[in-house]
Design a protein around this motif. Sequence first.
Motif, PDB file in Angstrom:
ATOM      1  N   ILE A 252       6.896   0.983 -10.302  1.00 52.62           N
ATOM      2  CA  ILE A 252       8.229   0.977 -10.919  1.00 52.62           C
ATOM      3  C   ILE A 252       9.070  -0.182 -10.406  1.00 52.62           C
ATOM      4  O   ILE A 252      10.296  -0.141 -10.418  1.00 52.62           O
ATOM      5  CB  ILE A 252       8.960   2.314 -10.709  1.00 52.62           C
ATOM      6  N   GLY A 253       8.395  -1.251  -9.913  1.00 54.26           N
ATOM      7  CA  GLY A 253       9.105  -2.495  -9.705  1.00 54.26           C
ATOM      8  C   GLY A 253       9.491  -2.870  -8.299  1.00 54.26           C
ATOM      9  O   GLY A 253      10.077  -3.919  -8.075  1.00 54.26           O
ATOM     10  N   TYR A 254       9.177  -2.040  -7.317  1.00 55.07           N
ATOM     11  CA  TYR A 254       9.480  -2.441  -5.936  1.00 55.07           C
ATOM     12  C   TYR A 254       8.447  -3.429  -5.447  1.00 55.07           C
ATOM     13  O   TYR A 254       7.311  -3.438  -5.891  1.00 55.07           O
ATOM     14  CB  TYR A 254       9.497  -1.223  -5.010  1.00 55.07           C
ATOM     15  N   LYS A 255       8.875  -4.288  -4.472  1.00 54.31           N
ATOM     16  CA  LYS A 255       7.921  -5.223  -3.879  1.00 54.31           C
ATOM     17  C   LYS A 255       7.884  -5.008  -2.379  1.00 54.31           C
ATOM     18  O   LYS A 255       8.932  -4.792  -1.757  1.00 54.31           O
ATOM     19  CB  LYS A 255       8.349  -6.676  -4.182  1.00 54.31           C
ATOM     20  N   PHE A 256       6.687  -4.994  -1.787  1.00 52.29           N
ATOM     21  CA  PHE A 256       6.572  -4.769  -0.343  1.00 52.29           C
ATOM     22  C   PHE A 256       5.800  -5.889   0.311  1.00 52.29           C
ATOM     23  O   PHE A 256       5.014  -6.576  -0.328  1.00 52.29           O
ATOM     24  CB  PHE A 256       5.843  -3.455  -0.065  1.00 52.29           C
ATOM     25  N   ASP A 257       6.026  -6.048   1.667  1.00 48.66           N
ATOM     26  CA  ASP A 257       5.146  -6.920   2.439  1.00 48.66           C
ATOM     27  C   ASP A 257       3.830  -6.180   2.544  1.00 48.66           C
ATOM     28  O   ASP A 257       3.709  -5.053   2.118  1.00 48.66           O
ATOM     29  CB  ASP A 257       5.692  -7.181   3.848  1.00 48.66           C
ATOM     30  N   GLN A 258       2.867  -6.857   3.235  1.00 47.21           N
ATOM     31  CA  GLN A 258       1.517  -6.300   3.273  1.00 47.21           C
ATOM     32  C   GLN A 258       1.424  -4.795   3.509  1.00 47.21           C
ATOM     33  O   GLN A 258       0.917  -4.061   2.705  1.00 47.21           O
ATOM     34  CB  GLN A 258       0.732  -7.047   4.357  1.00 47.21           C
ATOM     35  N   ASN A 259       1.961  -4.359   4.652  1.00 42.44           N
ATOM     36  CA  ASN A 259       1.662  -2.995   5.060  1.00 42.44           C
ATOM     37  C   ASN A 259       2.894  -2.241   5.553  1.00 42.44           C
ATOM     38  O   ASN A 259       3.128  -2.144   6.742  1.00 42.44           O
ATOM     39  CB  ASN A 259       0.635  -3.050   6.191  1.00 42.44           C
ATOM     40  N   PRO A 260       3.672  -1.704   4.670  1.00 40.06           N
ATOM     41  CA  PRO A 260       4.885  -1.034   5.128  1.00 40.06           C
ATOM     42  C   PRO A 260       4.559   0.309   5.771  1.00 40.06           C
ATOM     43  O   PRO A 260       3.640   0.993   5.358  1.00 40.06           O
ATOM     44  CB  PRO A 260       5.663  -0.836   3.829  1.00 40.06           C
ATOM     45  N   ILE A 265       9.460   1.827   4.161  1.00 45.92           N
ATOM     46  CA  ILE A 265       9.631   2.191   2.747  1.00 45.92           C
ATOM     47  C   ILE A 265      10.969   2.881   2.558  1.00 45.92           C
ATOM     48  O   ILE A 265      11.738   2.576   1.631  1.00 45.92           O
ATOM     49  CB  ILE A 265       8.482   3.104   2.269  1.00 45.92           C
ATOM     50  N   GLY A 266      11.271   3.813   3.494  1.00 38.52           N
ATOM     51  CA  GLY A 266      12.538   4.531   3.425  1.00 38.52           C
ATOM     52  C   GLY A 266      13.720   3.573   3.480  1.00 38.52           C
ATOM     53  O   GLY A 266      14.664   3.672   2.686  1.00 38.52           O
ATOM     54  N   GLU A 267      13.616   2.613   4.381  1.00 34.09           N
ATOM     55  CA  GLU A 267      14.682   1.616   4.559  1.00 34.09           C
ATOM     56  C   GLU A 267      14.933   0.849   3.260  1.00 34.09           C
ATOM     57  O   GLU A 267      16.056   0.659   2.818  1.00 34.09           O
ATOM     58  CB  GLU A 267      14.226   0.653   5.669  1.00 34.09           C
ATOM     59  N   GLN A 271      18.253   0.763   0.949  1.00 35.27           N
ATOM     60  CA  GLN A 271      19.041  -0.446   0.716  1.00 35.27           C
ATOM     61  C   GLN A 271      19.173  -0.767  -0.758  1.00 35.27           C
ATOM     62  O   GLN A 271      20.150  -1.325  -1.207  1.00 35.27           O
ATOM     63  CB  GLN A 271      18.396  -1.632   1.447  1.00 35.27           C
ATOM     64  N   SER A 272      18.173  -0.390  -1.540  1.00 35.71           N
ATOM     65  CA  SER A 272      18.147  -0.855  -2.917  1.00 35.71           C
ATOM     66  C   SER A 272      19.087  -0.083  -3.830  1.00 35.71           C
ATOM     67  O   SER A 272      19.424  -0.556  -4.897  1.00 35.71           O
ATOM     68  CB  SER A 272      16.722  -0.775  -3.463  1.00 35.71           C
ATOM     69  N   LYS A 273      19.483   1.076  -3.433  1.00 35.43           N
ATOM     70  CA  LYS A 273      20.348   1.815  -4.353  1.00 35.43           C
ATOM     71  C   LYS A 273      21.750   1.958  -3.798  1.00 35.43           C
ATOM     72  O   LYS A 273      21.929   2.101  -2.601  1.00 35.43           O
ATOM     73  CB  LYS A 273      19.765   3.223  -4.594  1.00 35.43           C
TER      74      LYS A 273
END
Lengths: 273, 294
Positions: A252-260, A265-267, A271-273
Amino acid sequence: MKCIEVKDLTYSYDENTPVLKGISFDIDVGEYVSIVGHNGCGKSTLCKLLIGLLEKNSGSIVIKGQELNQENLTSIRNKIATVFQNPDNQFIGATVEDDIAFSLENMNTPLNEMTQKVKEAASKVGMIDYLTKEPSYLSGGQKQRVAIADALVREPEILILDEATSMLDPSGKKEILDLISQMRKENPSLTVISITHDIEESYNSDRIILLDEGNLVLSCSPSELFDNRELIKKYNLTVPFVVELKYKLEEIGYKFDQNPSLEEIGEKLWQSK
Amino acid sequence: MNNLTFGRYAPFDTCVHRLDPRTKIMMMILLLVSVFLKVNSWSSTLITSAVLLLFLIVVLLISRVSFVSLFKSLGAMWLLVFLLVIIYVFIPNSSYNPNHIAFYIGNYGINYDAFYQSGYIIVRLVMMIMITMVLTSTTKPMDLTYAFEWYLTPLKLIKVPVHIIAMTLSIALRFIPTILEETQRIMKAQASRGVDFNHGGLFKRIGALISLIVPLFVSAIGRSEELSNAMEARGYDPYGKRSRYRKLHFGFNDLVAFLLVFAIFGAIVALVVIDKNFFEVNYIYWIFGFNPIF
Ligand SMILES: Nc1ncnc2c1ncn2[C@@H]1O[C@H](COP(=O)(O)OP(=O)(O)OP(=O)(O)O)[C@@H](O)[C@H]1O
Ligand SMILES: [Mg+2]
């Protein structure tokens, strides 16, 4: 330095059906490797070959620079401790202390040294109050802790776990895994090979070796494996919860570094909303 | 499976429990022989039996063997006892003194001697049970195997693998509870599939039993394979040199206990060998007020 070097290893129980079809891999000293794969792909067979319970058809197994053969079988075996799956069928002594002493008896350890080592190992795994108990009075998790004490007392350079936690409940499983990470902390040169169906456990190891129908198909770090969604799909693997969550969020459009981690993920969500 | 109480090890800490299992086995053998030695005259028999019985009751009390389980195991033998009495009373025996007739049934004379004989047999049976009960309920099965191994050590000279036999025995003992548990599990599993272990004719029951035994064997064989793997992985080499975690210790108490039992044994053997009626005083006469025998 290499701890275990396996080259072109093949094995079959009967001639028509090869179980291992030419496997090669290296394991470094102090590494924590998990071996995964579906039922019947040959993981336990590989484990039995490594400790010389079965004799290979072809290929070579080199452990600490020594090629495994009939002559040095005993000396190589003394470097390795193995914990098997079924807690009942590896409890050999009549009581906890007799069982822990069994390995020491086999190494011809003198009695006073034996008494001391048995106590030490039992207290390390938290079974010191159960020394005189018989196995029928112990839970599966406690029996498996005794099996870990057996392994400890052998002072191994390599620890092999063949689904050692698969018959335990989550808390019993956690206890055993905690004990192993503690062993690794106390002795950084301890090499651990863990055969497991528990994907969460293999996610925490240094490297994952994936077997499929007697072939080694993959040997890489957990994050490399779980970043590659094609591989996951191809070998029909389950993924750890964090990875699953990451996949879903990426859809659904989130982007992560290699291994969160779960916290990261919670952070991000926060922050995004 | 909880009715296997006869002679099961009872974890108390009495002085009998602490004795060396080797001493206990030797004492058991001496006492059993004493019980079954036949002393010549009736009065001597009465005396030796009384002494032995008294001694055994004291030992039972000291070692805290439960008298309840003793009586239970006797209770299980009532049929045997009953048959014994019947046989002794109704089968004519030429060694009975024809003058010692207690009473007549029809015109068949029932002899006093028959009652003495069967009573004597029963007393000896009870004593035998008491002796084995003391041994098994004060000694861990594992200690018994260590003791057996020690007694069999001389056989090593003729190349009998005594330590392997002992290891096998101790593993068998270790797995008895596990296998019993498994038996119950399989019985429940088969019962839930409609197998009835308690009702039905002979063939039905045999069929039910087979449905228990086959899976039990399959699992036991699987177990044994895993077990031998685990033993080998932990460095067990039957022909290698092994040290021992359990050391048997023959102490002062063992010596005292052994000498006591040996004294009793010796006295009874002497009585048999000398073969003379030492107890001229006629106890039987005292007890019964008349003497049917002498
Ligand atoms: N003793 C044996 N005799 C014959 N074939 C065997 C034996 N043990 C295993 N096999 C076969 O070898 C193959 C690999 O078995 P193995 O036990 O190594 O699998 P595994 O990867 O450990 O499986 P699992 O995840 O169920 O433990 C299987 O197809 C099995 O049927
Ligand atoms: Mg397996």
